[in-house]
Scaffold this motif. Structure first.
Motif, PDB file in Angstrom:
ATOM      1  N   ASP A  13      -9.417  -8.078   7.984  1.00  0.00           N
ATOM      2  CA  ASP A  13      -7.965  -8.598   7.999  1.00  0.00           C
ATOM      3  C   ASP A  13      -7.180  -7.408   6.712  1.00  0.00           C
ATOM      4  N   ARG A  14      -8.240  -7.021   5.757  1.00  0.00           N
ATOM      5  CA  ARG A  14      -7.462  -5.973   4.824  1.00  0.00           C
ATOM      6  C   ARG A  14      -6.939  -4.846   5.622  1.00  0.00           C
ATOM      7  N   LEU A  15      -7.767  -4.305   6.222  1.00  0.00           N
ATOM      8  CA  LEU A  15      -7.610  -3.006   7.122  1.00  0.00           C
ATOM      9  C   LEU A  15      -6.096  -3.424   8.007  1.00  0.00           C
ATOM     10  N   ARG A  16      -6.056  -4.488   8.427  1.00  0.00           N
ATOM     11  CA  ARG A  16      -4.882  -4.750   9.474  1.00  0.00           C
ATOM     12  C   ARG A  16      -3.709  -4.700   8.276  1.00  0.00           C
ATOM     13  N   LEU A  17      -3.785  -5.787   7.292  1.00  0.00           N
ATOM     14  CA  LEU A  17      -2.779  -5.506   6.285  1.00  0.00           C
ATOM     15  C   LEU A  17      -2.125  -4.138   5.942  1.00  0.00           C
ATOM     16  N   LEU A  18      -3.114  -3.505   5.667  1.00  0.00           N
ATOM     17  CA  LEU A  18      -3.223  -2.020   5.082  1.00  0.00           C
ATOM     18  C   LEU A  18      -1.909  -1.121   6.032  1.00  0.00           C
ATOM     19  N   ARG A  19      -2.305  -1.488   7.482  1.00  0.00           N
ATOM     20  CA  ARG A  19      -1.661  -0.684   8.432  1.00  0.00           C
ATOM     21  C   ARG A  19      -0.312  -1.047   8.292  1.00  0.00           C
ATOM     22  N   ALA A  20       0.128  -2.261   7.536  1.00  0.00           N
ATOM     23  CA  ALA A  20       1.346  -2.685   7.825  1.00  0.00           C
ATOM     24  C   ALA A  20       2.353  -2.372   6.522  1.00  0.00           C
ATOM     25  N   GLN A  21       1.497  -1.741   5.525  1.00  0.00           N
ATOM     26  CA  GLN A  21       1.948  -1.397   4.241  1.00  0.00           C
ATOM     27  C   GLN A  21       2.674  -0.094   4.199  1.00  0.00           C
ATOM     28  N   ASP A  22       3.933   0.289   3.614  1.00  0.00           N
ATOM     29  CA  ASP A  22       4.482   1.508   3.510  1.00  0.00           C
ATOM     30  C   ASP A  22       4.793   1.969   1.961  1.00  0.00           C
ATOM     31  N   GLU A  23       4.397   1.096   1.068  1.00  0.00           N
ATOM     32  CA  GLU A  23       4.586   1.534  -0.403  1.00  0.00           C
ATOM     33  C   GLU A  23       3.447   2.270  -0.877  1.00  0.00           C
ATOM     34  N   PRO A  24       3.955   3.798  -1.276  1.00  0.00           N
ATOM     35  CA  PRO A  24       2.902   4.765  -1.571  1.00  0.00           C
ATOM     36  C   PRO A  24       2.122   4.339  -2.807  1.00  0.00           C
ATOM     37  N   ARG A  25       2.623   3.526  -3.781  1.00  0.00           N
ATOM     38  CA  ARG A  25       1.642   3.494  -4.813  1.00  0.00           C
ATOM     39  C   ARG A  25       0.666   2.424  -4.429  1.00  0.00           C
ATOM     40  N   LEU A  26       0.989   1.472  -3.674  1.00  0.00           N
ATOM     41  CA  LEU A  26      -0.149   0.302  -3.197  1.00  0.00           C
ATOM     42  C   LEU A  26      -1.063   1.160  -2.417  1.00  0.00           C
ATOM     43  N   ILE A  27      -0.609   1.959  -1.532  1.00  0.00           N
ATOM     44  CA  ILE A  27      -1.686   2.439  -0.581  1.00  0.00           C
ATOM     45  C   ILE A  27      -2.550   3.507  -1.569  1.00  0.00           C
ATOM     46  N   GLU A  28      -1.949   4.203  -2.500  1.00  0.00           N
ATOM     47  CA  GLU A  28      -2.874   5.117  -3.426  1.00  0.00           C
ATOM     48  C   GLU A  28      -3.776   4.255  -4.373  1.00  0.00           C
ATOM     49  N   GLN A  29      -3.314   3.161  -4.954  1.00  0.00           N
ATOM     50  CA  GLN A  29      -4.236   2.132  -5.526  1.00  0.00           C
ATOM     51  C   GLN A  29      -5.601   1.850  -4.742  1.00  0.00           C
ATOM     52  N   ILE A  30      -5.262   1.396  -3.735  1.00  0.00           N
ATOM     53  CA  ILE A  30      -6.320   1.085  -2.748  1.00  0.00           C
ATOM     54  C   ILE A  30      -7.084   2.231  -2.447  1.00  0.00           C
ATOM     55  N   ALA A  31      -6.611   3.432  -2.200  1.00  0.00           N
ATOM     56  CA  ALA A  31      -7.692   4.660  -2.010  1.00  0.00           C
ATOM     57  C   ALA A  31      -8.426   4.772  -2.991  1.00  0.00           C
ATOM     58  N   VAL A  32      -8.107   4.456  -4.484  1.00  0.00           N
ATOM     59  CA  VAL A  32      -8.710   4.517  -5.353  1.00  0.00           C
ATOM     60  C   VAL A  32      -9.723   3.272  -5.798  1.00  0.00           C
ATOM     61  N   THR A  33      -9.406   2.225  -5.762  1.00  0.00           N
ATOM     62  CA  THR A  33     -10.095   1.116  -6.212  1.00  0.00           C
ATOM     63  C   THR A  33     -10.761   0.440  -5.238  1.00  0.00           C
ATOM     64  N   ALA A  34     -10.558   0.412  -3.861  1.00  0.00           N
ATOM     65  CA  ALA A  34     -11.234  -0.262  -2.978  1.00  0.00           C
ATOM     66  C   ALA A  34     -12.557  -0.307  -2.973  1.00  0.00           C
ATOM     67  N   PRO A  35     -13.351  -1.389  -3.068  1.00  0.00           N
ATOM     68  CA  PRO A  35     -14.724  -1.298  -3.037  1.00  0.00           C
ATOM     69  C   PRO A  35     -15.525  -0.602  -1.651  1.00  0.00           C
ATOM     70  N   GLU A  36     -14.742  -0.879  -0.597  1.00  0.00           N
ATOM     71  CA  GLU A  36     -15.320  -0.467   0.625  1.00  0.00           C
ATOM     72  C   GLU A  36     -14.968   0.816   0.908  1.00  0.00           C
ATOM     73  N   ALA A  37     -16.080   1.883   1.357  1.00  0.00           N
ATOM     74  CA  ALA A  37     -15.705   3.098   1.662  1.00  0.00           C
ATOM     75  C   ALA A  37     -14.648   3.313   2.810  1.00  0.00           C
ATOM     76  N   GLU A  38     -14.751   2.253   3.634  1.00  0.00           N
ATOM     77  CA  GLU A  38     -13.996   2.339   5.119  1.00  0.00           C
ATOM     78  C   GLU A  38     -12.368   1.988   4.738  1.00  0.00           C
ATOM     79  N   LEU A  39     -12.360   1.251   3.702  1.00  0.00           N
ATOM     80  CA  LEU A  39     -10.881   1.056   3.323  1.00  0.00           C
ATOM     81  C   LEU A  39     -10.423   1.993   2.611  1.00  0.00           C
ATOM     82  N   ARG A  40     -10.914   2.454   1.600  1.00  0.00           N
ATOM     83  CA  ARG A  40     -10.438   3.776   0.911  1.00  0.00           C
ATOM     84  C   ARG A  40     -10.253   5.006   1.969  1.00  0.00           C
ATOM     85  N   LEU A  41     -10.913   5.099   2.823  1.00  0.00           N
ATOM     86  CA  LEU A  41     -10.735   6.252   3.782  1.00  0.00           C
ATOM     87  C   LEU A  41      -9.470   5.813   4.599  1.00  0.00           C
TER      88      LEU A  41
END
Length: 890
Positions: A98-126
């Protein structure tokens, strides 16, 4: 249904925002939980909306409120919650899919950058990293992310040569794979822009790899890969490297063609055979007496077919071989055309033989001298070749001193050699040229360095350094100057201008330090005198029969310190003073050893006495004696350290055994106390469990626990307080149960009364009240009156209402029973009632107990009949008074 609950209101409906906020955050009522989304969207208070939002932790709601809420604080809290939910750091985060699906719908750069840094799963960070556009963050994730796949993906997005170089250096020790890949990509970028060094390095590496494939016989796939990489740089490499690669490639292709190799091998064998046969025929033609021209011609004709294989070749070697074959054939043809000469004159033959012998002897002597000279020249040539190689090696390594020595040997050998052989001329010329260059460069470099050393000497006195540091630096500069002389092969006592200047500057730099060194010499002299005085005092101290051992130990310590500090005395006296101090130390040590022997004997006796204490049956007496022995041990003094420690271990073991026996006895008592303590704790726990249980306790069980407690006799104040607290709690529980039993019949009355009033007011019908009564306990207070009134309602006979005055009297009686104040208009009426009760008491009529009085009030209230709507306030006052009375029933 409790009357208190009848009048209560849920906390989440309170007008106080703080109460609502606390209820929304903590209450677990299903009705509230179902309304949390409504609270989050519609509540007037921002704090309540945030509390509801955080408790729901719903990504869709959080995202909507982050954009639409009217309060900035709520929007920020919703945005932070949505980020935590989407990145997966929140405890209520949705599944990864579900989080991968929600991520595809996001456009805010700061949100995407924070997920790339703090997400516990490597797949989500990637997934987030692939959408990041900020180069600095991509560069940071190459080395900071903990997953190798994410680091590689970040590296793939970097195409800047300088950044790749920095990554390679930064990850050199922490991540060797990233370091290597970054270096390879940076190298590829340099090759792509045509960097000469990078292209040359890549070309050299490919040539070496192809040559290794050729040597080791690896598969053709490696060679094909090398060839494909070579094509990318083929137009940029130098001619020399291109020729090297071409030769290696031809050899590799040849190694993969066995037939061609066989033909080339056979051709080499044929060439060698042809050359050998032609050389043999050529030598045979010089001695016609051994071979006739016909025999030689036959041998030559046999080579014609072999020569035909080389006649059409255009290589230089084959052409030379053809020329040689033609020449030998022409010589054979000339021999066949010459007439044979037959000489029969014996005299001429003998004379010729004598002349030949004399000539041979002279020739032999000449050959011997020539051979000796050639042997000597050959040896010199070998030494010259070796010296040339050594010189070249030294020049290549930058060892100018070795080059000077080797070049001097070359000069000496050249003077002995008649002529330098052609094979060494080119190498000698190269060495001489390189030597001239390095000699010139060294002379220039050393000249600059000598000038720098002189300049350093000039400013050295003004640097403010310690005199020792100045003297040390001057010595270092002198050593370096001597090293330069040795490297240049200059004579040790050179007197050129720069050398004279250097020596003068050395004297000038040392001149300011002379007062210091003079003062140091004076202090050294003083140190020598102090050492001599100490030696005299030490000899006096050891001369007595009964010396002071503390003073003797102090004297030994001073002597050792003086011996270690002899570097502060005059070096010329140091050796003699050291010998005298060692002699004094030997005498002191001998006296100390004697004292140590006495101390050892005394402590040995104490050890024996301590070991005998184990036979003492009374532990208290043994302990007292052990303490006395410890005092004697301290008073016996200190002996040799190692022996003292060994004896102390024996003494300590014996003393510990005595105290250990006492400790064991004490441990036994402690164990018994601990068992009693644990038993007391268990009794406390049992009583606490009974006190916390909702089931009425068994009196026999409680009595058993109390009897066991008295038998235990625990003195622990904490446990006693704990047991008493449990007993008090049990008493309170008993009192509460009795109170509930006493008021239970009144609560039942209130519940039945509520049903009756609902029936009288038409809120429910007769069938409903029958069903409701089945779920209630049996009524015990005024059951007949209640049933009569219930029947009258069912028969339709309840057409008259209760007298308001009688109702008011009952209300005042209930309020007076519980102590509630009555309204102002009823104050006089209440006072009259009180006067009547007082008069009755004075006549000897005792007032009933509160419970009986309340039961009488309730019975009378039922008997009065239905209550008019106008008297609803009196009914409400009566209910409040009844509830208050129930709370006071003890």
């Amino acid at each position: 249904m409790s009357l208190a609950r009848f009048f209560s209101k849920p906390r989440w409906l309170s007008k106080d925002a703080a109460v609502r906020r606390d209820a929304v955050a903590t209450d677990k009522t299903p009705e509230l939980v179902s309304q949390l989304a409504q609270f989050a969207r519609e509540d007037a208070d921002a704090g309540v909306r945030i509390a509801a939002l955080k408790r729901l932790a719903e990504p869709g709601l959080a995202q909507a409120m982050a954009q639409d809420d009217r309060d900035e604080g709520v929007r920020n809290a919703a945005r932070a919650l949505f980020t935590d939910l989407l990145s997966g750091v929140h405890a209520s985060a949705p599944p990864l899919a579900d989080r991968l699906r929600l991520l595809r719908a996001q456009d805010e750069p700061r949100l995407i950058e924070q997920i790339a840094v703090t997400a516990p799963e490597a797949e989500l960070r990637l997934a987030a990293l692939l959408r990041v556009e900020r180069p600095a963050l991509i560069l940071e994730r190459v080395t900071a992310d903990k997953d190798a796949a994410v680091r590689l993906a970040a590296l793939e997005r970097i195409n800047d040569e300088s950044q790749l170089t920095r990554i390679s250096e930064r990850a050199r020790k922490s991540d060797k794979m990233i370091s290597r890949l970054a270096a390879e990509r940076a190298h590829a970028l340099r090759i792509g822009r045509g960097d000469p060094d990078a292209v040359s390095a890549q070309a050299t590496r490919l040539c070496e790899q192809l040559e290794r494939v050729l040597r080791e016989g690896d598969s053709a796939a490696l060679a094909d890969g090398i060839a494909s990489r070579w094509q990318t740089i083929a137009d940029k490499v130098s001619a020399q490297l291109a020729e090297r690669y071409r030769n290696a490639r031809e050899l590799f292709d040849l190694s993969r063609d066995p037939d061609r190799i066989g033909r080339m091998r056979q051709r080499a064998i044929d060439r060698t055979r042809l050359e050998s046969e032609l050389q043999a025929i050529d030598q045979a033609m010089r001695d016609p007496a051994q071979h006739t021209p016909v025999e030689l011609q036959d041998r030559f004709n046999a080579l014609a077919e072999l020569h035909a294989g080389f006649a059409d070749s255009d290589d230089e070697h084959s052409a030379t071989l053809s020329v040689r074959f033609t020449r030998v054939g022409a010589q054979l043809a000339a021999m066949k055309s010459e007439p044979a000469i037959d000489i029969d004159a014996e005299a001429n033959k003998a004379r010729e033989e004598q002349q030949d012998a004399a000539q041979a002897e002279r020739k032999a002597r000449t050959e011997a001298k020539r051979a000796e000279r050639e042997s000597k020249q050959k040896a010199l040539i070998g030494k010259l070749d070796e010296s040339i190689r050594e010189t070249a090696k030294a020049l290549a390594a930058g060892k100018s001193a070795d080059a000077h020595v080797a070049r001097a040997r070359i000069q000496s050998l050249r003077r002995e050699l008649e002529v330098v052989p052609p094979a060494l001329r080119d190498a000698l010329a190269d060495v001489e040229s390189d030597y001239a260059k390095i000699e010139q460069w060294q002379r220039w470099s050393d000249g600059n360095r000598r000038q720098q050393l002189c300049e350093e000497l000039e400013v050295l006195p003004a640097t403010g350094l310690h005199p020792d540091a100045i003297a040390t630096r001057v010595r270092e500069i002198q050593t370096e100057w001597t090293s330069l002389d040795r490297l240049e092969a200059r004579p040790p006592q050179s007197s050129d201008g720069i050398t004279r200047r250097f020596r003068a500057l050395c004297h000038k730099a040392i001149e300011p330090t002379k007062p210091y060194f003079e003062k140091r010499d004076e202090l050294r002299k003083q140190g020598s005198e102090e050492a001599s005085q100490l030696i005299a005092e030490a000899k006096t101290a050891v001369a007595g029969e009964d010396p002071d051992w503390r003073q003797l130990a102090a004297m030994r310590k001073r002597s050792v310190e003086s011996l270690r500090a002899l570097d502060r005395v005059d070096p010329r006296e140091r050796k003699n003073l050291a010998a005298e101090l060692k002699q004094v130390l030997g005498i002191i040590d001998e006296r100390i050893r004697a004292q140590h022997s006495e101390i050892e004997a005394a402590k040995k006796a104490l050890v024996l006495r301590a070991e005998g204490l184990l036979e003492q049956t009374d532990s208290r007496t043994a302990i007292n004696q052990a303490r006395d022995l410890q005092k004697l041990w301290q008073a016996s003094g200190n002996g040799k350290r190692s022996r003292d420690q060994a004896q102390w271990k024996l003494f300590r073991a014996a003393i510990d055994a005595v105290f250990g026996r006492a400790d064991n006895e004490r441990a036994e008592r402690t164990a018994q106390d601990r068992q009693a303590h644990e038993a007391a704790e268990a009794l406390c726990a049992e009583l606490e469990a009974i006190a916390s249980s909702k089931v009425e306790p068994d009196r026999a069980e409680v009595q058993r626990i109390e009897s066991a407690w008295l038998a235990n006799g625990s003195r622990d104040a904490g446990l006693r307080q704990r047991f008493q607290s449990a007993r008090d709690a049990l008493d309170k529980l008993k009192t509460a149960r009795e109170k509930n039993r006493r008021r239970a019949q009144f609560d039942i009355w209130l519940s039945h009364y509520e049903l009756l009033r609902n029936l009288e007011t038409g809120a429910i019908d007769a069938a409903a009240i029958v069903t409701a009564q089945e779920g209630l306990p049996v009524l015990a207070i005024a059951p007949d009156q209640y049933q009569s009134r219930l029947d009258s309602v069912g028969d339709g006979q309840a057409d008259s209402f209760a007298d308001p005055d009688e109702l008011r009297d009952l209300v005042l009686g209930a309020e007076q029973l519980t102590g509630i104040d009555s309204p102002e208009e009823d104050r006089q009426r209440r006072m009259d009632l009180q006067v009547e009760k007082l008069s009755a008491r004075m006549r000897g009529v005792h007032a009933p107990a509160p419970a009986a009085a309340l039961e009488e009030l309730l019975t009378t209230w039922i008997e009065l009949g239905p209550i008019d709507h106008a008297d609803a306030e009196l009914e409400a006052r009566f209910k409040r008074a009844v509830v208050a009375t129930l709370e006071t029933l003890g």
